[in-house]
Design an enzyme around this catalytic site. Structure first.
Site, PDB file in Angstrom:
ATOM      1  N   LYS A 142       0.583 -18.338   5.750  1.00 46.45           N
ATOM      2  CA  LYS A 142      -0.606 -18.461   7.182  1.00 46.45           C
ATOM      3  C   LYS A 142      -0.724 -17.314   7.745  1.00 46.45           C
ATOM      4  CE  LYS A 142       1.301 -19.697  11.346  1.00 46.45           C
ATOM      5  NZ  LYS A 142       1.820 -18.833  12.031  1.00 46.45           N
TER       6      LYS A 142
ATOM      7  N   GLU B 241       9.142 -21.299  22.815  1.00 46.17           N
ATOM      8  CA  GLU B 241       9.956 -19.761  22.195  1.00 46.17           C
ATOM      9  C   GLU B 241      10.185 -19.078  23.613  1.00 46.17           C
ATOM     10  OE1 GLU B 241       8.621 -18.481  18.262  1.00 46.17           O
ATOM     11  OE2 GLU B 241       6.838 -18.884  19.284  1.00 46.17           O
TER      12      GLU B 241
ATOM     13  N   ARG C 228       0.850  -1.227  -0.002  1.00 48.10           N
ATOM     14  CA  ARG C 228       0.079  -0.162  -0.096  1.00 48.10           C
ATOM     15  C   ARG C 228       0.707   1.259   0.116  1.00 48.10           C
ATOM     16  NH1 ARG C 228      -4.561  -0.322   4.608  1.00 48.10           N
ATOM     17  NH2 ARG C 228      -3.473  -2.418   4.806  1.00 48.10           N
TER      18      ARG C 228
ATOM     19  N   ASP D  84       3.527 -23.657   5.441  1.00 45.33           N
ATOM     20  CA  ASP D  84       3.874 -23.814   6.649  1.00 45.33           C
ATOM     21  C   ASP D  84       5.151 -23.902   6.721  1.00 45.33           C
ATOM     22  OD1 ASP D  84       4.684 -25.059   9.398  1.00 45.33           O
ATOM     23  OD2 ASP D  84       2.463 -25.874   9.328  1.00 45.33           O
ATOM     24  N   HIS D  85       5.804 -22.812   7.240  1.00 48.48           N
ATOM     25  CA  HIS D  85       7.423 -22.915   6.932  1.00 48.48           C
ATOM     26  C   HIS D  85       8.267 -24.013   7.794  1.00 48.48           C
ATOM     27  CE1 HIS D  85       7.652 -20.478  10.751  1.00 48.48           C
ATOM     28  NE2 HIS D  85       8.962 -20.857  10.788  1.00 48.48           N
TER      29      HIS D  85
ATOM     30  N   ASP E  95      -1.878 -19.837  16.328  1.00 48.88           N
ATOM     31  CA  ASP E  95      -0.436 -19.318  15.481  1.00 48.88           C
ATOM     32  C   ASP E  95       0.493 -20.612  15.309  1.00 48.88           C
ATOM     33  OD1 ASP E  95       1.228 -17.479  14.788  1.00 48.88           O
ATOM     34  OD2 ASP E  95       2.433 -17.419  16.821  1.00 48.88           O
TER      35      ASP E  95
ATOM     36  N   HIS F 256       2.171 -25.629  12.586  1.00 50.74           N
ATOM     37  CA  HIS F 256       3.347 -26.185  12.811  1.00 50.74           C
ATOM     38  C   HIS F 256       3.284 -27.367  13.652  1.00 50.74           C
ATOM     39  CE1 HIS F 256       4.736 -22.480  11.254  1.00 50.74           C
ATOM     40  NE2 HIS F 256       4.540 -21.620  12.261  1.00 50.74           N
TER      41      HIS F 256
END
Ligand code: BG6
Length: 498
Positions: free
Chosen positions: A161, A229, A57, A190-191, A248, A253
């Site tokens: 995602k 994490e 944008r 989905d990395h 998330d 994952h």
């Protein structure tokens, strides 16, 4: 072979094409996509003729966009920055400012794509990357879809995602995409599937004869999957408030890690065969009831020695937010291989440290012929796949302590990626962008997989409406709420020690 190219082999050179990134001014483009493209350029893995168009944008011109991307690569890239490599990548890099609210933006983009196609002989091939929030998906997909009939080359679309917010929205997005693109042109990212160590789960299981015969309910006591994490929400409050840990991490994952661990051997490594097996696991998955799911939210605490605020104190988060930043669950895969074998999973933010592991805990030896005291340090065999950090695999086994008598203790047989291959680990996005250019969907999620994942998540979220836990219920820098420990203690088990 040059160690730089091992793994991502040169034989996999894709067709000439243009990559159009929607959401080009966003975090993902800066931190992951552009550094991945640069890494592919360093290894000469990009197509012979290639262009990149950033779409966002904000008003900017080509030079400003290139400058911004250059800084991003310098900051987040894994290779040493070289001006000549960058210049080559940036020479065919363009920018279009539009939010697609009117036809003008669409026309501008189309014109530019045709111009680039003519100039650089791109064969009309287009790879679209939707790195924008889900609300923007419908407008963009329709804008791209409408023009497909005039196109000459292939068109593929990568969708970041979160893929929808629940089953219903994911279904509508699938339907919309399928109006214009066939399933093999749609790449739902989905990395985690692009991570080397996650793919290594497949190598470990299916390239070795010794694991498969014991990979089942007869030999495995239970499985533990941890996605921990130490970071918080990193300024993403508006996204995280509506997603929470379940949307998330768990929905994508975590469930993918579980599916790869539990799936049957596919007959080959084509996209269809691998995904057919994964979807069977997802279909067979259930939680035994609301008591088998625990949620948490972090309070203040210390992470790696630094004091950090509570989730409710993060900027943009409601002071009485009930969003979960931690989920632990006991799941079962109802099939012959796994019936009655619990899969305990946990994931959370602001935990004691970063760690993603899959631990297969085997049953105890049926009859150790040693006296109890000699084997008190002995635990059951555990095969641990270390997804990150410390990438590798280790096997916990019992060994004799040197000296008189027969004392047994647990030791680890370790394979470490760094030691065995002496090469840097490629970032997941490098592999995935390259695969999408090659049209290989094996490491992407199919429509039915995503829908199965949502079906489970929707059921879990619905059950949460019935109670209201007292949040925050774990301090930052710990391993989560006490109720997560109780979840395993009730079954006479405990989470793996760290
Ligand atoms: C993303 C989540 O998909 O994965 C983030 O949105 C999370 O919240 C990230 O931090 C973790 O990825 P990785 O590769 O660092 O484990």
């Amino acid at each position: 072979m040059n160690p730089l190219e091992e793994g991502l082999s040169l034989r996999r050179k894709p067709d000439s094409c243009v990559l159009v990134i929607f959401g080009a001014s966003g975090d993902l483009t800066h931190k992951k996509l552009m550094p991945a493209l640069y890494a592919l350029m360093v290894r000469r893995l990009l197509p012979e003729h290639f262009a990149i168009v950033g779409v966002a944008r904000s008003e900017a011109d080509d030079d400003a966009f290139r400058g911004d991307m250059k800084e991003a690569v310098k900051k987040y890239g894994r290779d040493e920055f070289r001006d000549d490599t960058w210049d080559e990548l940036a020479s065919n890099m363009r920018y279009v400012a539009t939010d697609f609210s009117d036809q003008t933006g669409e026309d501008k983009l189309e014109q530019l794509l045709e111009e680039l196609d003519g100039q650089h002989k791109l064969g009309g091939n287009r790879l679209y990357y939707l790195a924008v929030p889900p609300v923007a998906h419908p407008t963009i997909v329709e804008a791209l879809g409408k023009r497909r009939s005039h196109a000459t080359g292939w068109a593929r679309v990568i969708v970041e995602k979160p893929f929808g917010h629940d089953l219903e929205s994911a279904r509508s997005l699938n339907e919309l995409l399928q109006q214009y693109f066939t399933e093999d042109e749609i790449f739902r990212i989905d990395h985690y599937l692009g991570k080397e160590t996650v793919q290594n789960m497949l190598a470990l299981r299916f390239a070795n004869g010794i694991f498969e015969p014991i990979w089942n309910r007869q030999f495995v006591d239970h499985v533990q999957i941890t996605v921990a994490e130490s970071i918080g929400i990193e300024g993403r409050a508006s996204f995280y408030e509506s997603a929470g840990a379940i949307r998330d991490i768990f929905q994508n994952h975590m469930l993918q890690l579980l599916a790869l661990t539990a799936m049957e051997p596919p007959i080959d490594f084509t996209a269809e065969s691998v995904r057919n097996e994964k979807v069977k696991v997802l279909r067979a998955l259930h939680t035994p009831g609301p008591k088998s799911v625990v949620r948490g939210q972090y309070g203040r605490g210390y992470v790696e020695g630094v004091e950090v605020p509570a989730y409710r104190e993060e900027e943009g988060v409601a002071r009485d937010s009930m969003t979960e930043t931690y989920v632990a669950a006991k799941l079962f895969v109802d099939n012959w291989r796994w019936a009655d074998t619990p899969f305990y999973v946990r994931m959370g933010k602001r935990l004691a440290r970063r760690e993603t592991t899959i631990a297969i805990q085997f049953k105890r030896a049926p009859h150790p012929p040693f006296e109890e005291t000699t084997a008190e340090g002995l635990r059951p065999n555990v095969l641990i796949v270390h997804v990150q950090p410390d990438e590798g695999v280790s096997l916990a086994i019992g060994a004799k302590v040197p000296g008189q008598g027969m004392r047994i203790r647990t030791v680890h047989m370790d394979f470490l990626y760094g030691g065995a291959f002496r090469t840097g680990m490629p970032e997941a996005y490098e592999r995935l962008i390259l695969d999408a250019m090659l049209g290989d969907g094996t490491l992407f999620t199919r429509a039915d997989e995503v829908e199965e994942q949502w079906l489970l998540v929707d059921a879990m979220v619905a059950a949460w409406q019935r109670d209201r836990p007292a949040f925050p219920n774990y301090a930052s820098g710990t391993w989560g709420p006490p109720s997560a420990d109780e979840l395993l203690h009730r079954d006479g088990r405990s989470w793996r020690r760290h």
